[in-house]
Scaffold this motif. Sequence first.
Motif, PDB file in Angstrom:
ATOM      1  N   TYR A  14     -15.813   5.009  -1.887  1.00 13.71           N
ATOM      2  CA  TYR A  14     -14.747   5.120  -1.402  1.00 13.71           C
ATOM      3  C   TYR A  14     -14.228   3.417  -1.369  1.00 13.71           C
ATOM      4  CZ  TYR A  14     -15.441   9.284   0.900  1.00 13.71           C
ATOM      5  OH  TYR A  14     -16.108  10.724   1.300  1.00 13.71           O
ATOM      6  N   ALA A  15     -12.253   3.344  -1.758  1.00 13.75           N
ATOM      7  CA  ALA A  15     -11.832   2.215  -2.072  1.00 13.75           C
ATOM      8  C   ALA A  15     -10.279   2.212  -1.892  1.00 13.75           C
ATOM      9  CB  ALA A  15     -12.000   1.442  -3.300  1.00 13.75           C
ATOM     10  N   GLU A  16      -9.595   0.900  -1.187  1.00 17.42           N
ATOM     11  CA  GLU A  16      -8.750   1.177  -0.837  1.00 17.42           C
ATOM     12  C   GLU A  16      -8.239   0.213  -2.094  1.00 17.42           C
ATOM     13  OE1 GLU A  16      -8.440   2.508   3.700  1.00 17.42           O
ATOM     14  OE2 GLU A  16      -8.361   0.141   2.663  1.00 17.42           O
ATOM     15  N   VAL A  17      -6.339   0.947  -2.250  1.00 20.63           N
ATOM     16  CA  VAL A  17      -6.012  -0.200  -3.491  1.00 20.63           C
ATOM     17  C   VAL A  17      -4.593  -0.773  -3.294  1.00 20.63           C
ATOM     18  CG1 VAL A  17      -5.021   0.156  -5.993  1.00 20.63           C
ATOM     19  CG2 VAL A  17      -7.316   1.616  -5.849  1.00 20.63           C
ATOM     20  N   PHE A  18      -4.337  -1.760  -3.730  1.00 11.81           N
ATOM     21  CA  PHE A  18      -3.359  -2.662  -3.255  1.00 11.81           C
ATOM     22  C   PHE A  18      -2.612  -3.324  -4.081  1.00 11.81           C
ATOM     23  CE2 PHE A  18      -6.283  -2.574   0.576  1.00 11.81           C
ATOM     24  CZ  PHE A  18      -5.794  -1.933   1.314  1.00 11.81           C
ATOM     25  N   TYR A  19      -1.270  -3.751  -4.745  1.00 11.58           N
ATOM     26  CA  TYR A  19      -0.300  -3.991  -6.048  1.00 11.58           C
ATOM     27  C   TYR A  19      -0.351  -5.318  -4.784  1.00 11.58           C
ATOM     28  CZ  TYR A  19      -1.046  -0.289  -8.596  1.00 11.58           C
ATOM     29  OH  TYR A  19      -2.181   1.189  -8.581  1.00 11.58           O
ATOM     30  N   LYS A  20      -0.210  -5.828  -5.841  1.00 10.97           N
ATOM     31  CA  LYS A  20       0.240  -8.202  -5.527  1.00 10.97           C
ATOM     32  C   LYS A  20       1.508  -7.900  -5.751  1.00 10.97           C
ATOM     33  CE  LYS A  20      -1.434 -12.338  -5.180  1.00 10.97           C
ATOM     34  NZ  LYS A  20      -1.089 -13.395  -5.609  1.00 10.97           N
ATOM     35  N   VAL A  21       2.670  -7.936  -4.802  1.00 14.94           N
ATOM     36  CA  VAL A  21       3.945  -8.299  -5.766  1.00 14.94           C
ATOM     37  C   VAL A  21       4.483  -9.609  -5.101  1.00 14.94           C
ATOM     38  CG1 VAL A  21       4.230  -5.988  -5.053  1.00 14.94           C
ATOM     39  CG2 VAL A  21       4.600  -7.270  -3.302  1.00 14.94           C
ATOM     40  N   ASN A  22       3.780 -11.089  -4.415  1.00 15.95           N
ATOM     41  CA  ASN A  22       3.624 -11.924  -4.492  1.00 15.95           C
ATOM     42  C   ASN A  22       2.545 -12.289  -4.734  1.00 15.95           C
ATOM     43  OD1 ASN A  22       5.624 -14.007  -4.071  1.00 15.95           O
ATOM     44  ND2 ASN A  22       5.297 -13.930  -2.073  1.00 15.95           N
ATOM     45  N   PHE A  74       0.820  -1.243  -0.040  1.00 16.37           N
ATOM     46  CA  PHE A  74       0.018   0.245   0.119  1.00 16.37           C
ATOM     47  C   PHE A  74       0.682   1.667  -0.589  1.00 16.37           C
ATOM     48  CE2 PHE A  74       0.348  -1.195   4.950  1.00 16.37           C
ATOM     49  CZ  PHE A  74       0.764  -0.408   5.096  1.00 16.37           C
ATOM     50  N   GLU A  75       0.172   2.796  -0.563  1.00 16.78           N
ATOM     51  CA  GLU A  75       1.921   3.344  -0.640  1.00 16.78           C
ATOM     52  C   GLU A  75       0.590   4.223   0.348  1.00 16.78           C
ATOM     53  OE1 GLU A  75      -1.451   5.851  -3.970  1.00 16.78           O
ATOM     54  OE2 GLU A  75       0.684   4.947  -4.171  1.00 16.78           O
ATOM     55  N   VAL A  76       0.963   5.381   1.595  1.00 13.93           N
ATOM     56  CA  VAL A  76       1.053   6.067   2.786  1.00 13.93           C
ATOM     57  C   VAL A  76       0.460   7.561   2.138  1.00 13.93           C
ATOM     58  CG1 VAL A  76       1.778   6.796   4.716  1.00 13.93           C
ATOM     59  CG2 VAL A  76       2.551   4.838   3.811  1.00 13.93           C
ATOM     60  N   TRP A  77       1.058   8.644   2.262  1.00 13.42           N
ATOM     61  CA  TRP A  77       0.367   9.805   1.465  1.00 13.42           C
ATOM     62  C   TRP A  77       1.058  10.223   0.425  1.00 13.42           C
ATOM     63  CZ3 TRP A  77      -2.496  10.889   4.929  1.00 13.42           C
ATOM     64  CH2 TRP A  77      -2.878  11.510   6.127  1.00 13.42           C
ATOM     65  N   HIS A  78       1.536   9.823  -0.316  1.00 10.98           N
ATOM     66  CA  HIS A  78       2.071  10.159  -1.770  1.00 10.98           C
ATOM     67  C   HIS A  78       1.289   9.164  -3.144  1.00 10.98           C
ATOM     68  CE1 HIS A  78       4.465  13.340   0.219  1.00 10.98           C
ATOM     69  NE2 HIS A  78       5.161  11.950   1.014  1.00 10.98           N
ATOM     70  N   LEU A  79       0.774  10.367  -3.666  1.00 18.68           N
ATOM     71  CA  LEU A  79       0.037   9.785  -4.546  1.00 18.68           C
ATOM     72  C   LEU A  79       0.427   9.778  -6.385  1.00 18.68           C
ATOM     73  CD1 LEU A  79      -2.462  12.561  -4.655  1.00 18.68           C
ATOM     74  CD2 LEU A  79      -3.195  10.193  -4.034  1.00 18.68           C
ATOM     75  N   THR A  80       1.753   8.083  -5.721  1.00 12.99           N
ATOM     76  CA  THR A  80       2.965   8.143  -6.101  1.00 12.99           C
ATOM     77  C   THR A  80       2.688   7.184  -7.790  1.00 12.99           C
ATOM     78  OG1 THR A  80       3.415   6.175  -5.084  1.00 12.99           O
ATOM     79  CG2 THR A  80       4.550   7.783  -4.344  1.00 12.99           C
ATOM     80  N   LYS A  81       3.725   7.433  -8.519  1.00 14.41           N
ATOM     81  CA  LYS A  81       3.184   6.242  -9.828  1.00 14.41           C
ATOM     82  C   LYS A  81       3.685   5.166  -9.717  1.00 14.41           C
ATOM     83  CE  LYS A  81       2.237   9.973 -13.559  1.00 14.41           C
ATOM     84  NZ  LYS A  81       1.860  11.235 -12.892  1.00 14.41           N
ATOM     85  N   LEU A  82       2.952   4.240  -8.581  1.00  9.18           N
ATOM     86  CA  LEU A  82       3.567   3.276  -8.558  1.00  9.18           C
ATOM     87  C   LEU A  82       4.607   2.019  -9.808  1.00  9.18           C
ATOM     88  CD1 LEU A  82       0.992   0.972  -5.963  1.00  9.18           C
ATOM     89  CD2 LEU A  82       4.090   1.473  -5.327  1.00  9.18           C
ATOM     90  N   LYS A 116      -6.054  14.633   1.152  1.00  4.98           N
ATOM     91  CA  LYS A 116      -5.187  13.306   0.855  1.00  4.98           C
ATOM     92  C   LYS A 116      -5.921  12.085   0.548  1.00  4.98           C
ATOM     93  CE  LYS A 116      -0.787  15.058  -0.913  1.00  4.98           C
ATOM     94  NZ  LYS A 116       1.308  14.730  -0.448  1.00  4.98           N
ATOM     95  N   LEU A 117      -6.181  12.030   1.765  1.00  5.74           N
ATOM     96  CA  LEU A 117      -7.219  10.784   2.298  1.00  5.74           C
ATOM     97  C   LEU A 117      -8.157  10.824   1.431  1.00  5.74           C
ATOM     98  CD1 LEU A 117      -6.599   9.843   5.296  1.00  5.74           C
ATOM     99  CD2 LEU A 117      -5.482   8.288   3.469  1.00  5.74           C
ATOM    100  N   TYR A 118      -9.495  11.930   1.504  1.00  2.24           N
ATOM    101  CA  TYR A 118     -10.419  11.771   0.982  1.00  2.24           C
ATOM    102  C   TYR A 118     -10.807  11.700  -0.583  1.00  2.24           C
ATOM    103  CZ  TYR A 118     -12.842  13.420   5.379  1.00  2.24           C
ATOM    104  OH  TYR A 118     -13.116  13.339   6.158  1.00  2.24           O
ATOM    105  N   PHE A 119      -9.431  12.348  -1.250  1.00  2.00           N
ATOM    106  CA  PHE A 119      -9.268  12.656  -2.253  1.00  2.00           C
ATOM    107  C   PHE A 119      -8.979  11.641  -3.128  1.00  2.00           C
ATOM    108  CE2 PHE A 119      -6.722  13.743  -6.317  1.00  2.00           C
ATOM    109  CZ  PHE A 119      -7.421  14.506  -7.302  1.00  2.00           C
ATOM    110  N   LYS A 120      -8.087  10.931  -2.828  1.00  2.00           N
ATOM    111  CA  LYS A 120      -7.820   9.420  -3.243  1.00  2.00           C
ATOM    112  C   LYS A 120      -9.037   8.515  -3.280  1.00  2.00           C
ATOM    113  CE  LYS A 120      -4.239   6.872  -1.265  1.00  2.00           C
ATOM    114  NZ  LYS A 120      -3.060   6.853  -0.902  1.00  2.00           N
TER     115      LYS A 120
END
Length: 219
Positions: free
Chosen positions: A211-219, A148-156, A195-199
């Motif tokens: 609202y949704a939370e997004v995760f990337y599967k690395v394994n 998961f990402e913390v604050w930043h709207l990084t381009k994973l 940022k939380l609201y926005f993202k």
Amino acid sequence: MAEQESILIICAHNDDQIIGMGGTIAKYAAEGKKIHSIFFSLGEGSHPHLKTEVITKQRYFESKRADEILGATSIEYLGFPDTKIGETIHDRGREQIKQLILQKIEEHKPGKIFTNATDDTHHDHRAVAKLIQEMIDEEKISCAVYVFEVWHLTKLKGRHLPKLVVNTSEYFSKKIEAFKQHKSQWLVYYQFIWKLYFKERINGKKNKWKYAEVFYKVN
Ligand SMILES: [Zn+2]
């Protein structure tokens, strides 16, 4: 009734998991899953005006309260100094720390592990993410691992990776309530809460949810 899945969260600081996945924690807890969190640091460096032990104690209790609100099962703190997680892993011995993490995995037998992302902008987050990624590469971790990402709207970098999108609409207010328990972090809170609201609103909209939370599967 089948035994519910156990979830293990391994992250740098005690509020990373609330920011990154508080809604998902509350949802999983409501489904009866056992959620265990392991923090490397309590983020005591965030308060330069208070003595370290005062802030450490305060942040520990804030975490406990936040965890109770979300319905999570347990928290554990590894006692690493804030902002120096990478150096401390090196000083205490990389292999020893991996061994310690393996013990925790053995103990909790998670179906899923959630952790920080390797391209996070905070060096403490990257240090933890890198350690876990190494353990995956060395085939020490066999279960599913999500970042998961913390604050930043990084381009994973891992946009090609499989995504886990969790509808957290019903749990967003719980997440905010849990986050508000981190009173020693009020400055961060007021700077970044939008940022939380926005993202999460954007992530939700894509799926016709609130609202949704997004995760990337690395394994
Ligand atoms: Zn953090």
